[in-house]
Scaffold this motif. Structure first.
Motif, PDB file in Angstrom:
ATOM      1  N   GLN A  51      32.925  62.244 -31.079  1.00 17.90           N
ATOM      2  CA  GLN A  51      34.014  62.545 -30.162  1.00 17.90           C
ATOM      3  C   GLN A  51      33.527  62.558 -28.717  1.00 17.90           C
ATOM      4  O   GLN A  51      34.204  62.030 -27.822  1.00 17.90           O
ATOM      5  CB  GLN A  51      34.638  63.891 -30.524  1.00 17.90           C
ATOM      6  N   VAL A  52      32.356  63.134 -28.489  1.00 20.59           N
ATOM      7  CA  VAL A  52      31.803  63.158 -27.131  1.00 20.59           C
ATOM      8  C   VAL A  52      31.478  61.745 -26.658  1.00 20.59           C
ATOM      9  O   VAL A  52      31.743  61.377 -25.501  1.00 20.59           O
ATOM     10  CB  VAL A  52      30.547  64.052 -27.092  1.00 20.59           C
ATOM     11  N   LYS A  88      31.366  65.927 -33.873  1.00 21.88           N
ATOM     12  CA  LYS A  88      31.296  66.338 -32.465  1.00 21.88           C
ATOM     13  C   LYS A  88      30.627  65.275 -31.595  1.00 21.88           C
ATOM     14  O   LYS A  88      31.127  64.935 -30.514  1.00 21.88           O
ATOM     15  CB  LYS A  88      30.521  67.660 -32.373  1.00 21.88           C
ATOM     16  N   SER A  99      30.964  52.448 -23.722  1.00 19.78           N
ATOM     17  CA  SER A  99      31.546  51.148 -23.356  1.00 19.78           C
ATOM     18  C   SER A  99      30.560  50.309 -22.548  1.00 19.78           C
ATOM     19  O   SER A  99      30.416  49.100 -22.792  1.00 19.78           O
ATOM     20  CB  SER A  99      32.838  51.368 -22.555  1.00 19.78           C
ATOM     21  N   ARG A 116      26.771  55.038 -34.143  1.00 25.07           N
ATOM     22  CA  ARG A 116      26.965  54.438 -32.829  1.00 25.07           C
ATOM     23  C   ARG A 116      26.327  53.060 -32.749  1.00 25.07           C
ATOM     24  O   ARG A 116      26.863  52.137 -32.117  1.00 25.07           O
ATOM     25  CB  ARG A 116      26.400  55.355 -31.744  1.00 25.07           C
ATOM     26  N   ALA A 174      32.881  58.940 -27.683  1.00 27.62           N
ATOM     27  CA  ALA A 174      34.110  58.164 -27.508  1.00 27.62           C
ATOM     28  C   ALA A 174      34.806  58.488 -26.192  1.00 27.62           C
ATOM     29  O   ALA A 174      35.509  57.645 -25.630  1.00 27.62           O
ATOM     30  CB  ALA A 174      35.057  58.413 -28.678  1.00 27.62           C
ATOM     31  N   ARG A 175      34.628  59.702 -25.692  1.00 26.47           N
ATOM     32  CA  ARG A 175      35.276  60.103 -24.443  1.00 26.47           C
ATOM     33  C   ARG A 175      34.486  59.688 -23.211  1.00 26.47           C
ATOM     34  O   ARG A 175      34.964  59.837 -22.082  1.00 26.47           O
ATOM     35  CB  ARG A 175      35.469  61.616 -24.426  1.00 26.47           C
ATOM     36  N   SER A 176      33.294  59.184 -23.415  1.00 27.45           N
ATOM     37  CA  SER A 176      32.435  58.818 -22.292  1.00 27.45           C
ATOM     38  C   SER A 176      32.439  57.307 -22.095  1.00 27.45           C
ATOM     39  O   SER A 176      32.541  56.533 -23.052  1.00 27.45           O
ATOM     40  CB  SER A 176      31.002  59.311 -22.544  1.00 27.45           C
TER      41      SER A 176
END
Length: 302
Positions: free
Chosen positions: A14-15, A11, A23, A121, A17-19
């Motif tokens: 995934q959170v 979880k 980056s 991460r 990677a979407r933010s």
């Protein structure tokens, strides 16, 4: 046999990677390493002299490794507590911790999942910095196995920093308080562990004795020993011609300093300390041990 991934790790990744935060964090990480690389190259060129005047700048490129490695160690030590210090306290603030505790996952599995997600991460950042680090190995003459060992040390530091952050997050209700408390733990582990050695020196005793054994839990000494072995092949402690002779340290300290024994024992001690921090965080998160609640089966006394 199918390996089941920890749901917390899945979880959180995934959170993340979407933010765009991941980056931008990766960009900032690479920017700091690039600045450290350019600064190191300027110093190397100044020390080696003019290349066209007969100086050999390539022989000095081996020193890029400790410069970039220390820069990464400092960044990781600062980032990981911030990532994990808001893990439990952030769930409290969002009022999702009670829902998480009602799942089939144990409190220890929740704590481990939070630490592992932070470590993964960080590994994204370290993997992205490999091309810059590789310059010291391609031209500088270092073994590629040293890069692999450095990755293991980064994982070790990330686990320790993550365990400190998760413990502080379990102890505090606010994320900012947990971050501040994490750096207080840093001060104890990184600075106060030198006190027994300094006190013995202040008392005028020439022999440090076994007071240096507490430095096995100090990551700074561990990394100093690691870089000492890679760059010179010597040990930081004990031995003729080293920082300390056999007469200046205790019997156990001297023999731990032979070869790579100190480094491996220190890594085991740091892992043990990390495990204790995570167990303490799991105990605090467990509602059965919460000071605000009552254990089931016991009625309130009137």
């Amino acid at each position: 046999m199918k390996i089941r991934l920890n749901p917390i790790v899945k979880k959180d990744l995934q959170v993340a990677a979407r933010s765009m935060r991941l980056s931008w964090g990766l960009f900032a990480y690479e920017a700091v390493l690039t600045l450290a690389f350019l600064l190191a190259m300027m110093i190397i060129q100044a020390e080696s002299g003019d290349v066209y005047g007969g100086g050999n700048v390539y022989s000095y490129l081996v020193y890029l490794f400790p410069v970039l490695a220390v820069a990464q160690v400092c960044i990781v030590a600062l980032i990981v507590p911030i990532l994990t210090a808001s893990s439990i306290s952030g769930e409290r603030e969002r009022q999702t911790l009670d829902i998480m505790l009602t799942t089939c996952m144990s409190p220890f599995a929740i704590v481990v999942g939070k630490v592992v997600s932070a470590v993964l991460r960080i590994l994204f950042f370290v993997a992205a910095s490999t091309p810059i680090m590789a310059l010291a190995f391609v031209v500088g003459g270092l073994s590629w196995s040293n890069l692999f060992y450095f990755l293991l040390t980064i994982i070790l530091l990330s686990v320790l920093s993550g365990s400190i952050g998760i413990l502080c997050s379990a102890l505090c209700r606010r994320s900012i308080t947990a971050v501040i408390l994490s750096f207080a733990f840093y001060f104890i582990i990184y600075i106060l562990t030198y006190i027994p050695v300094l006190l013995r020196a202040a008392m005028g005793r020439g022999n440090a004795g076994e007071s240096m054994l507490i430095l096995l839990f100090n990551p700074t000494v561990f990394f100093e020993e690691f870089f000492m072995h890679i760059m010179t092949g010597d040990s930081l402690l004990g031995g003729t011609g080293y920082a300390f002779s056999r007469k200046e340290v205790g019997f156990l300290t001297y023999h731990l300093a032979t070869g790579k024994t100190w480094m491996f024992v220190s890594a085991a001690c740091i892992l043990l300390l990390s495990l204790l921090f995570m167990l303490a965080a799991a105990w605090k998160v467990n509602p059965m041990h919460s000071s605000s609640g009552r254990k089931p089966g016991k009625a309130r006394k009137k």
